[in-house]
Design an enzyme around this catalytic site. Sequence first.
Site: not given
Length: 337
Positions: A112, A221
């Site tokens: 991240k 997703k």
Amino acid sequence: MTGSPDLPDVSDLLERAQVVALPMRVRFRGVDVREAVLFEGPSGWGEFAPFVEYDDREASRWLASAIEAAYAAWPDPRREVVPVNATVPAVGPDDVPAVLARFDGCATAKVKVAESGQTLADDLDRVAAVRDTMGPSARIRVDANGGWSLDEAVEAIGKLAAYDLEYAEQPCATVDELARLRKALARNGIDVPVAADESIRKAEDPLLVARLEAADLVVVKVAPLGGVARALEIVEACGLPAVVSSALDTSVGIAAGVALAAALPGLDHACGLGTVSLFERDVARQPLRPRGGVLVPGRAEPDREALAALAAPDERQRWWRERLVRCHALLADGSPR
């Protein structure tokens, strides 16, 4: 039966619903406790867990995915195992080795970056620590969640490229910015592919990325796209290599992601389906954490004692049940698609 099942009655879902709250080991995506609604149907368990800030229209896709999991069959797998990446939150470099140690055998890490309140120097230190810990043969990808402007992305990716990035995921927020970024990286001789995530799963038109040549690959997703069958349709229509990722799912939701990854015609990249390792405790008897860097397709079976121990407080139970009712009404009206 594969694909979209008939919509069950909302009273049936409410009767089956179990609302859980899973504490995180490390704050991730601004979340310290991850809440989810789980319910069991004739095909197995489904998970309804849109992030709390999402509106009902967006959240209703997550309910459609949960209903598909509980009331329909997933496609047959094309592969016996799915490679998985480690996920490194926006932690300091000293914490990186401990995070990576939770992902057994993973040879790829997603890191991240562009976290609010942090700097590019923080990102560089974190990615450097990942490279030092995993060694030169590991694959490293970064995920900015759309946090950079076009100019910031060019600068950041140019500097992060020193660590041999596999790709940069959603470096900018809009599809137009992603398209311009790819051209800017090419002009500057920065050989880092661009992946689209939010520009697929949060878009009214998830195929715009392919039409504008805004990405080299897509991150999909299951829950935000409305289920495994719908996600397969979108991947096929995009015509780009796909990586399957999770949205801080419990093992129930991860199982759907593994089903999608196992059913893809091609799979050239490790998938972001190892995030159960970020929870202090999971709902399943056998949590879907990577072993030897892979996950095996199959259903997740929650443990009744874990469901009881992780039950959300009464006020959160009410909040999620009311949300489920609103999203069910949208599905009953035929939206969204």
